[in-house]
Design a protein around this motif. Structure first.
Motif, PDB file in Angstrom:
ATOM      1  N   SER A 259      23.383  37.719  50.393  1.00 29.24           N
ATOM      2  CA  SER A 259      24.809  38.030  50.388  1.00 29.24           C
ATOM      3  C   SER A 259      25.585  37.068  49.244  1.00 29.24           C
ATOM      4  CB  SER A 259      25.475  37.575  51.816  1.00 29.24           C
ATOM      5  OG  SER A 259      26.792  37.935  51.867  1.00 29.24           O
ATOM      6  N   VAL A 260      26.954  36.979  49.193  1.00 29.62           N
ATOM      7  CA  VAL A 260      27.515  36.158  48.477  1.00 29.62           C
ATOM      8  C   VAL A 260      27.567  34.633  49.166  1.00 29.62           C
ATOM      9  CG1 VAL A 260      28.958  37.807  47.379  1.00 29.62           C
ATOM     10  CG2 VAL A 260      29.795  36.659  49.548  1.00 29.62           C
ATOM     11  N   ARG A 261      27.564  33.643  48.379  1.00 27.83           N
ATOM     12  CA  ARG A 261      27.703  32.442  48.701  1.00 27.83           C
ATOM     13  C   ARG A 261      29.001  32.032  49.638  1.00 27.83           C
ATOM     14  NH1 ARG A 261      24.906  28.384  47.019  1.00 27.83           N
ATOM     15  NH2 ARG A 261      26.422  26.771  47.757  1.00 27.83           N
ATOM     16  N   PRO A 262      29.001  31.220  50.608  1.00 25.40           N
ATOM     17  CA  PRO A 262      30.209  30.829  51.221  1.00 25.40           C
ATOM     18  C   PRO A 262      31.168  30.338  50.427  1.00 25.40           C
ATOM     19  CG  PRO A 262      28.042  30.027  52.256  1.00 25.40           C
ATOM     20  CD  PRO A 262      27.633  30.604  51.157  1.00 25.40           C
ATOM     21  N   GLY A 263      32.311  30.564  50.440  1.00 21.10           N
ATOM     22  CA  GLY A 263      33.491  30.289  49.409  1.00 21.10           C
ATOM     23  C   GLY A 263      34.043  31.381  48.438  1.00 21.10           C
ATOM     24  N   ILE A 264      33.115  32.555  48.585  1.00 23.47           N
ATOM     25  CA  ILE A 264      33.657  33.459  47.684  1.00 23.47           C
ATOM     26  C   ILE A 264      34.139  34.581  48.576  1.00 23.47           C
ATOM     27  CG2 ILE A 264      32.835  35.579  46.016  1.00 23.47           C
ATOM     28  CD1 ILE A 264      30.778  33.522  45.204  1.00 23.47           C
ATOM     29  N   LEU A 265      35.276  35.147  48.469  1.00 25.17           N
ATOM     30  CA  LEU A 265      36.152  36.162  49.175  1.00 25.17           C
ATOM     31  C   LEU A 265      35.679  37.393  48.381  1.00 25.17           C
ATOM     32  CD1 LEU A 265      38.223  36.802  51.288  1.00 25.17           C
ATOM     33  CD2 LEU A 265      39.954  36.126  49.578  1.00 25.17           C
ATOM     34  N   VAL A 266      35.454  38.337  49.294  1.00 26.27           N
ATOM     35  CA  VAL A 266      35.181  39.630  48.793  1.00 26.27           C
ATOM     36  C   VAL A 266      36.109  40.599  49.355  1.00 26.27           C
ATOM     37  CG1 VAL A 266      33.351  41.401  48.565  1.00 26.27           C
ATOM     38  CG2 VAL A 266      32.517  39.001  48.887  1.00 26.27           C
ATOM     39  N   LEU A 267      36.768  41.331  48.233  1.00 23.10           N
ATOM     40  CA  LEU A 267      37.787  42.502  48.635  1.00 23.10           C
ATOM     41  C   LEU A 267      37.189  44.015  48.239  1.00 23.10           C
ATOM     42  CD1 LEU A 267      40.916  40.711  47.648  1.00 23.10           C
ATOM     43  CD2 LEU A 267      40.311  40.648  50.111  1.00 23.10           C
ATOM     44  N   VAL A 268      37.465  44.741  49.277  1.00 23.81           N
ATOM     45  CA  VAL A 268      36.968  46.092  48.770  1.00 23.81           C
ATOM     46  C   VAL A 268      38.466  47.001  49.019  1.00 23.81           C
ATOM     47  CG1 VAL A 268      35.635  48.281  49.227  1.00 23.81           C
ATOM     48  CG2 VAL A 268      34.709  45.893  49.609  1.00 23.81           C
ATOM     49  N   ASN A 269      38.747  47.444  47.723  1.00 25.76           N
ATOM     50  CA  ASN A 269      39.961  48.062  47.697  1.00 25.76           C
ATOM     51  C   ASN A 269      41.320  47.390  48.421  1.00 25.76           C
ATOM     52  OD1 ASN A 269      38.760  50.449  46.405  1.00 25.76           O
ATOM     53  ND2 ASN A 269      37.962  51.082  48.358  1.00 25.76           N
ATOM     54  N   ASP A 270      41.387  46.113  47.977  1.00 23.95           N
ATOM     55  CA  ASP A 270      42.253  45.192  48.358  1.00 23.95           C
ATOM     56  C   ASP A 270      42.219  44.858  49.722  1.00 23.95           C
ATOM     57  OD1 ASP A 270      43.304  44.976  45.837  1.00 23.95           O
ATOM     58  OD2 ASP A 270      44.321  46.624  45.999  1.00 23.95           O
ATOM     59  N   ALA A 271      41.030  44.889  50.614  1.00 24.62           N
ATOM     60  CA  ALA A 271      41.099  44.603  52.137  1.00 24.62           C
ATOM     61  C   ALA A 271      39.642  43.680  52.118  1.00 24.62           C
ATOM     62  CB  ALA A 271      40.827  45.946  52.898  1.00 24.62           C
ATOM     63  N   ASP A 272      39.627  42.916  53.108  1.00 19.29           N
ATOM     64  CA  ASP A 272      38.586  41.773  53.262  1.00 19.29           C
ATOM     65  C   ASP A 272      37.370  42.692  53.613  1.00 19.29           C
ATOM     66  OD1 ASP A 272      36.744  39.992  54.308  1.00 19.29           O
ATOM     67  OD2 ASP A 272      38.394  38.805  54.932  1.00 19.29           O
ATOM     68  N   TRP A 273      36.135  42.526  53.006  1.00 17.36           N
ATOM     69  CA  TRP A 273      35.229  43.201  52.974  1.00 17.36           C
ATOM     70  C   TRP A 273      34.610  43.145  54.600  1.00 17.36           C
ATOM     71  CZ3 TRP A 273      29.459  41.714  51.210  1.00 17.36           C
ATOM     72  CH2 TRP A 273      29.245  40.432  51.675  1.00 17.36           C
ATOM     73  N   GLU A 274      35.085  42.215  55.431  1.00 18.11           N
ATOM     74  CA  GLU A 274      34.757  42.258  56.775  1.00 18.11           C
ATOM     75  C   GLU A 274      35.202  43.333  57.544  1.00 18.11           C
ATOM     76  OE1 GLU A 274      35.881  38.184  58.273  1.00 18.11           O
ATOM     77  OE2 GLU A 274      34.414  37.094  56.955  1.00 18.11           O
ATOM     78  N   LEU A 275      36.499  43.798  57.242  1.00 16.88           N
ATOM     79  CA  LEU A 275      36.834  44.855  57.911  1.00 16.88           C
ATOM     80  C   LEU A 275      36.068  46.177  57.439  1.00 16.88           C
ATOM     81  CD1 LEU A 275      40.558  44.393  57.264  1.00 16.88           C
ATOM     82  CD2 LEU A 275      39.331  43.715  59.301  1.00 16.88           C
ATOM     83  N   ALA A 276      35.498  46.213  56.409  1.00 19.82           N
ATOM     84  CA  ALA A 276      34.782  47.386  55.681  1.00 19.82           C
ATOM     85  C   ALA A 276      33.043  47.356  56.318  1.00 19.82           C
ATOM     86  CB  ALA A 276      34.745  47.399  54.257  1.00 19.82           C
ATOM     87  N   GLY A 277      32.974  46.315  56.940  1.00 18.54           N
ATOM     88  CA  GLY A 277      31.373  46.373  57.222  1.00 18.54           C
ATOM     89  C   GLY A 277      30.637  45.545  56.501  1.00 18.54           C
ATOM     90  N   GLU A 278      31.305  44.549  55.632  1.00 18.82           N
ATOM     91  CA  GLU A 278      30.134  43.444  54.878  1.00 18.82           C
ATOM     92  C   GLU A 278      29.219  44.397  54.084  1.00 18.82           C
ATOM     93  OE1 GLU A 278      29.363  40.025  56.915  1.00 18.82           O
ATOM     94  OE2 GLU A 278      31.512  39.467  57.261  1.00 18.82           O
ATOM     95  N   LEU A 279      27.894  43.898  54.237  1.00 14.44           N
ATOM     96  CA  LEU A 279      26.770  44.300  53.568  1.00 14.44           C
ATOM     97  C   LEU A 279      26.479  45.930  53.600  1.00 14.44           C
ATOM     98  CD1 LEU A 279      24.490  41.131  53.619  1.00 14.44           C
ATOM     99  CD2 LEU A 279      25.650  42.175  51.581  1.00 14.44           C
ATOM    100  N   ASP A 280      27.118  46.405  54.792  1.00 12.28           N
ATOM    101  CA  ASP A 280      26.606  47.807  55.429  1.00 12.28           C
ATOM    102  C   ASP A 280      27.628  48.725  54.674  1.00 12.28           C
ATOM    103  OD1 ASP A 280      24.487  46.876  56.832  1.00 12.28           O
ATOM    104  OD2 ASP A 280      25.754  46.577  58.614  1.00 12.28           O
ATOM    105  N   TYR A 281      28.752  48.299  54.056  1.00 12.78           N
ATOM    106  CA  TYR A 281      29.842  49.246  53.540  1.00 12.78           C
ATOM    107  C   TYR A 281      29.045  50.079  52.431  1.00 12.78           C
ATOM    108  CZ  TYR A 281      33.633  50.893  50.612  1.00 12.78           C
ATOM    109  OH  TYR A 281      34.492  51.649  50.203  1.00 12.78           O
TER     110      TYR A 281
END
Length: 97
Positions: free
Chosen positions: A58-80
């Motif tokens: 995964s990405v290192r802690p401290g890197i925020l990931v956005l998928v289509n302007d939404a936090d990737w945690e809402l999209a399923g992170e690695l499973d998106y």
């Protein structure tokens, strides 16, 4: 499949100081997910110090990931499952001092 990868907050420095990458992902029998995209980014776009971008699978802690302007945690992170025209942004929240 065409996607846009954007980098900010210093993450772009690891990618030749280029903030935006228009990417055509290779055809695959399997669906592209964030879990398959991250190593592809590491192997094809990252230019230096991969340990500052990825930790394990995964990405290192401290890197925020956005998928289509939404936090990737809402999209399923690695499973998106990545879709055509997705915009994926990586923002470093870590700063030296």
């Amino acid at each position: 499949m065409n996607i846009t990868i954007e980098l900010a907050g210093g993450a772009e420095l690891l990618f030749g100081n280029q903030r935006k990458h228009e990417v055509t992902l290779p055809e695959s029998d399997k669906q592209w997910t964030m879990a398959t995209l991250l190593p592809w980014i590491r192997d094809n776009l990252l230019q230096e110090r991969g340990e500052l971008f990825m930790q394990g699978k995964s990405v290192r802690p401290g890197i925020l990931v956005l998928v289509n302007d939404a936090d990737w945690e809402l999209a399923g992170e690695l499973d998106y499952v990545i879709e055509n025209k997705d915009n994926i942004m990586f923002i470093s929240t870590l700063h030296g001092g």
